[in-house]
Scaffold this active site. Sequence first.
Site, short mmCIF file in Angstrom:
data_model
loop_
_atom_site.label_atom_id
_atom_site.label_comp_id
_atom_site.label_asym_id
_atom_site.label_seq_id
_atom_site.Cartn_x
_atom_site.Cartn_y
_atom_site.Cartn_z
N ARG A 22 0.88 -1.33 -0.36
CA ARG A 22 0.25 -0.28 0.35
C ARG A 22 1.31 1.41 0.04
O ARG A 22 0.68 2.40 0.70
CB ARG A 22 -0.69 0.01 1.07
CG ARG A 22 -2.33 -1.28 1.22
CD ARG A 22 -3.10 -1.41 0.47
NE ARG A 22 -3.62 -2.53 0.15
CZ ARG A 22 -3.17 -3.71 -0.68
NH1 ARG A 22 -2.23 -3.03 -1.46
NH2 ARG A 22 -4.00 -4.90 -0.65
N CYS A 71 -10.72 -0.17 3.52
CA CYS A 71 -10.10 -0.45 4.58
C CYS A 71 -9.26 0.79 5.10
O CYS A 71 -8.60 1.51 4.48
CB CYS A 71 -8.91 -1.48 3.68
SG CYS A 71 -9.94 -3.10 3.40
#
Length: 265
Positions: A149, A196
């Site tokens: 990420r 998320c």
Amino acid sequence: MRVETVLLKDYTTLGVGGPAKLWTVETPEDLKRATEAPYRILGNGSNLLVSDQGVKERVIRLGGVFQTYDLRGWVGAGALLPLLVKEAAEAGLSGLEGLLGIPAQVGGAVKMNAGTRFGEMADALEAVEVFHGGRFEVFRPEELGFGYRTSRLPEGGIVTRVRLRLKERPKEEIQRRLQEVDQARKGQPKKKSAGCAFKNPPGQSAGRLIDQLGLKGLRVGGAMVSLEHGNFIVNLGNARFEEVMALVRRIQEEVPLELEWEVWA
């Protein structure tokens, strides 16, 4: 180029955010002009939490030539990732299946190396064009420091185009893969969210940790930990920035998780 005053809550999937000047650029010349003052880049707003006070910097959004794409050539960073996944599958081109269900623009997906346990954006890249320092430069994926990420774009860099690394596969095989990914992502909340909230710790699931602590349903004002998936914070209607951040801090008091969202405050 279009310049307008907007509320950023209307441009984020969480539905939180105050006023800003939005610059929608349609050509390279527009982009050069828009970046002559301090700026932020807005993609599809799917991994973003914005202050109710808004931001002072220009907010740049890519339109026009930055939204065009050629699956076998260059794809604009303003193109929608869900559309690319669909079009690639229909063309018999494999490599994007693991990104199914991610509501991002291509540029944002590259910047944060968006992905699932089935694959990441970096896996599908052959080349990335970045605008920085007043010029456009093409990078190989290995030059951009992709990780979980994250990426290491040049300072202030804006992803403008990418070339995808796709392979021809039987359409039936691609569809089976998409069904597998889709099935695994069932149960994600339908209410407004920013995806998320936290990064998964090594070898663990942030959602499972939050669930085990009994934090599903924990609420601060209009913000709540989803009952369906522990790693989602949902907007019940009129959540405010401070309510969302207070909920984030409450969770982090129980378990030291790193925020996955980008925060503009």
